[in-house]
Design a protein around this motif. Structure first.
Motif: not given
Length: 280
Positions: A138-145, A147-153, A194-200
């Protein structure tokens, strides 16, 4: 980023591994003169082993300096070498790998696309012995806040995945409705814009992205999910002769150290316990 849609392209392929230099492939117009049989293996075109893939998917296959190169390409080059022919790449939509359409039509002899072995896919194609253990990152933008897949939701962020992949399937199994992208390049572009803030997506792909300092400065891995996935190459159902040839090449490469050299070139530090799974 290029959108492939349903178009296909013939591409030259080359590999240069430590102690191994092979040129695989023909001109973009192809030079095969029709079906032939080599060492008991039926080939779609004389003088070549035609491989279906879906580009780009580094480090497994991508165009570098006008040639298709990568981990999968290097391993299939070993099969072609054993058969005394050259490899040629046919770039096709990923959904064809699940159905075996291009194998069944005789356009390709085998498929190599960083594809996970699943029971559903086995209904349509025959898989080689597993050649790679994969995890999902799970890769995220560092500015997204995040810190885990659960955080995405939990934080109401958008998750992206490559269409028709096990990463997308995994996301759906966890209750996500991921934004689907046609290729790995498109996945990364979706995160950049920025279309998405995280990818798997498969972890080796992320490793390749993060070798670029600009990506490493902007993105971070927050989860590495051990999903028990193994990659395999595929052939048309019942094509035992070619399947045996692929498995023989893989077994030989693992035994003589060639697999390790190829792995270290394209993937990174070699861990025998996870890098080269035993035949299932």
């Amino acid at each position: 980023m290029k959108t492939l849609g349903r178009r296909t392209r013939l591409l030259a392929a080359t590999t240069a591994t430590a102690g191994l230099v092979l040129v695989a492939g023909c001109s973009s117009s192809g030079s095969g003169s029709g079906p032939t049989t080599v060492k008991g293996v039926h080939l779609a075109k004389a003088g070549q082993l035609t491989t279906c893939t879906h580009l780009p998917y580094p480090p497994f296959q991508s165009e570098i300096n006008g040639k298709v190169q990568g981990f999968d390409v290097s391993l299939i080059d070993l099969v072609a070498k054993d058969l005394g022919v050259k490899q040629q790449i046919l770039d096709t939509p990923f959904e064809n790998f699940k159905t075996g359409a291009f194998l069944n039509s005789g356009q390709c002899d085998l498929a190599a696309a960083g594809m996970t072995i699943t029971a559903e896919r086995k209904k349509n194609v025959d898989f080689s012995d597993p050649y790679f253990e994969a995890t999902q990152a799970v890769l995220v933008d560092r500015s997204s806040g995040v810190n885990s897949l659960a955080d995405v939701k939990a934080k109401g962020k958008k998750l992206g995945a490559q269409a028709q992949t096990t990463g997308e399937d995994y996301a759906r199994s966890k209750g996500f409705d991921p934004v689907s992208f046609a290729s790995s390049d498109a996945v990364l572009n979706g995160l950049r814009t920025g279309q998405v803030q995280a990818v798997i997506i498969d972890y080796p792909v992320v490793q390749g992205w993060l070798k670029d300092k600009a990506n490493a400065d902007k993105f971070k891995v927050v989860d590495n999910l051990k999903t028990g996935e193994q990659y395999g190459f595929t052939v048309k159902k019942g094509n035992k002769a070619l399947l045996d040839a692929v498995n023989k090449a893989l077994k030989g490469a693992k035994a003589d150290g060639t697999y390790k050299k190829i792995y270290e070139q394209w993937i990174g530090p070699y861990n025998a316990s996870v890098a080269a799974p035993a035949a299932s």
